[in-house]
Design a protein around this motif. Structure first.
Motif, PDB file in Angstrom:
ATOM      1  N   TYR A  99       0.862  -1.175   0.000  1.00  0.00           N
ATOM      2  CA  TYR A  99       0.000   0.000   0.000  1.00  0.00           C
ATOM      3  C   TYR A  99       0.897   1.223   0.000  1.00  0.00           C
ATOM      4  N   ALA A 100       0.886   1.962  -1.105  1.00  0.00           N
ATOM      5  CA  ALA A 100       1.689   3.185  -1.229  1.00  0.00           C
ATOM      6  C   ALA A 100       0.867   4.169  -2.059  1.00  0.00           C
ATOM      7  N   PRO A 101       0.099   5.024  -1.401  1.00  0.00           N
ATOM      8  CA  PRO A 101      -0.848   5.865  -2.132  1.00  0.00           C
ATOM      9  C   PRO A 101      -0.216   6.780  -3.184  1.00  0.00           C
ATOM     10  N   GLU A 102       1.004   7.238  -2.973  1.00  0.00           N
ATOM     11  CA  GLU A 102       1.615   8.141  -3.943  1.00  0.00           C
ATOM     12  C   GLU A 102       2.023   7.407  -5.222  1.00  0.00           C
ATOM     13  N   SER A 103       2.808   6.323  -5.080  1.00  0.00           N
ATOM     14  CA  SER A 103       3.235   5.567  -6.263  1.00  0.00           C
ATOM     15  C   SER A 103       3.894   4.254  -5.860  1.00  0.00           C
ATOM     16  N   ILE A 104       3.855   3.304  -6.806  1.00  0.00           N
ATOM     17  CA  ILE A 104       4.575   2.038  -6.670  1.00  0.00           C
ATOM     18  C   ILE A 104       5.265   1.771  -8.001  1.00  0.00           C
ATOM     19  N   LYS A 105       6.556   1.426  -7.931  1.00  0.00           N
ATOM     20  CA  LYS A 105       7.302   1.037  -9.119  1.00  0.00           C
ATOM     21  C   LYS A 105       7.828  -0.368  -8.885  1.00  0.00           C
ATOM     22  N   LEU A 106       7.470  -1.300  -9.770  1.00  0.00           N
ATOM     23  CA  LEU A 106       7.970  -2.664  -9.694  1.00  0.00           C
ATOM     24  C   LEU A 106       9.061  -2.818 -10.750  1.00  0.00           C
ATOM     25  N   MET A 107      10.279  -3.041 -10.288  1.00  0.00           N
ATOM     26  CA  MET A 107      11.431  -3.198 -11.171  1.00  0.00           C
ATOM     27  C   MET A 107      11.376  -4.577 -11.830  1.00  0.00           C
ATOM     28  N   ALA A 108      12.177  -4.769 -12.871  1.00  0.00           N
ATOM     29  CA  ALA A 108      12.194  -6.036 -13.604  1.00  0.00           C
ATOM     30  C   ALA A 108      12.542  -7.224 -12.704  1.00  0.00           C
ATOM     31  N   SER A 109      13.336  -6.993 -11.663  1.00  0.00           N
ATOM     32  CA  SER A 109      13.761  -8.066 -10.752  1.00  0.00           C
ATOM     33  C   SER A 109      12.749  -8.347  -9.648  1.00  0.00           C
ATOM     34  N   SER A 110      11.646  -7.622  -9.605  1.00  0.00           N
ATOM     35  CA  SER A 110      10.714  -7.732  -8.476  1.00  0.00           C
ATOM     36  C   SER A 110       9.686  -8.825  -8.662  1.00  0.00           C
ATOM     37  N   SER A 111       9.190  -9.290  -7.516  1.00  0.00           N
ATOM     38  CA  SER A 111       8.121 -10.275  -7.477  1.00  0.00           C
ATOM     39  C   SER A 111       7.231  -9.933  -6.288  1.00  0.00           C
ATOM     40  N   VAL A 112       5.961  -9.660  -6.554  1.00  0.00           N
ATOM     41  CA  VAL A 112       5.003  -9.341  -5.493  1.00  0.00           C
ATOM     42  C   VAL A 112       3.881 -10.360  -5.556  1.00  0.00           C
ATOM     43  N   MET A 113       3.746 -11.142  -4.475  1.00  0.00           N
ATOM     44  CA  MET A 113       2.642 -12.082  -4.340  1.00  0.00           C
ATOM     45  C   MET A 113       1.680 -11.488  -3.324  1.00  0.00           C
ATOM     46  N   GLY A 114       0.822 -10.622  -3.812  1.00  0.00           N
ATOM     47  CA  GLY A 114      -0.122  -9.919  -2.961  1.00  0.00           C
ATOM     48  C   GLY A 114      -0.743  -8.787  -3.746  1.00  0.00           C
ATOM     49  N   ASP A 115      -1.596  -8.046  -3.097  1.00  0.00           N
ATOM     50  CA  ASP A 115      -2.302  -6.949  -3.742  1.00  0.00           C
ATOM     51  C   ASP A 115      -1.479  -5.675  -3.683  1.00  0.00           C
ATOM     52  N   VAL A 116      -1.621  -4.825  -4.710  1.00  0.00           N
ATOM     53  CA  VAL A 116      -0.977  -3.515  -4.707  1.00  0.00           C
ATOM     54  C   VAL A 116      -2.047  -2.436  -4.803  1.00  0.00           C
ATOM     55  N   MET A 117      -1.874  -1.388  -3.997  1.00  0.00           N
ATOM     56  CA  MET A 117      -2.836  -0.294  -3.943  1.00  0.00           C
ATOM     57  C   MET A 117      -2.068   1.014  -4.044  1.00  0.00           C
ATOM     58  N   THR A 118      -2.331   1.776  -5.106  1.00  0.00           N
ATOM     59  CA  THR A 118      -1.618   3.028  -5.338  1.00  0.00           C
ATOM     60  C   THR A 118      -2.390   3.898  -6.320  1.00  0.00           C
TER      61      THR A 118
END
Length: 141
Positions: A74-93
């Protein structure tokens, strides 16, 4: 006396050999290169390095993710997922930037209007609370 948190310089660094078990609340800009087994909450921005692993939810003003997160972001301003990233969950931005080859396995709320964003986040939290309660009581299909 007011607490001043510099939004340009990093206030806290969790190094590459660090392992933390438990929830963290930190004021200001944070960089994580180690492992955290617990929720991480900061009032500022966060950078999660390529080698970092977090098992828990991440809450920040803005997030740049290069490592692995098993939990919601949860990052209301912004979220940047880089090429090396892995997120197993919800994103809110309000602003989402996905690089090629990043992994996002979860729901995404990406709404720029403040009120619509907050309404959508509350609906998702309510849904998750009901779903988890149904699973615990054994009433889910």
């Amino acid at each position: 006396m007011a607490i001043f948190t510099d939004d340009i310089s990093i206030n806290t660094i969790i190094g590459p050999e660090a392992f933390i078990s438990g929830d963290l609340r930190i004021a200001g800009f944070v960089r994580v290169d180690g492992d955290i087994d617990g929720n991480l909450e900061t009032t500022g921005r966060i950078i999660i390095g390529e080698k970092a692993r977090i098992r828990g939810n991440v809450t920040a003003l803005a997030a740049i993710v290069g490592g692995i997160i098993e939990g919601d972001v949860y990052a209301p301003e912004s979220i940047k997922l880089m090429a090396s990233s892995s997120v197993m969950g919800d994103v809110m931005t309000k602003k989402l930037n996905l690089e090629t080859n990043c992994i996002l396995h979860g729901q995404c709320i990406n709404i720029s209007d403040d009120q619509e964003f907050e309404d959508a986040v509350e609906k998702l939290k309510d849904f998750k609370a009901v779903r988890s309660k149904a699973i615990i009581t054994g009433t889910a299909n």
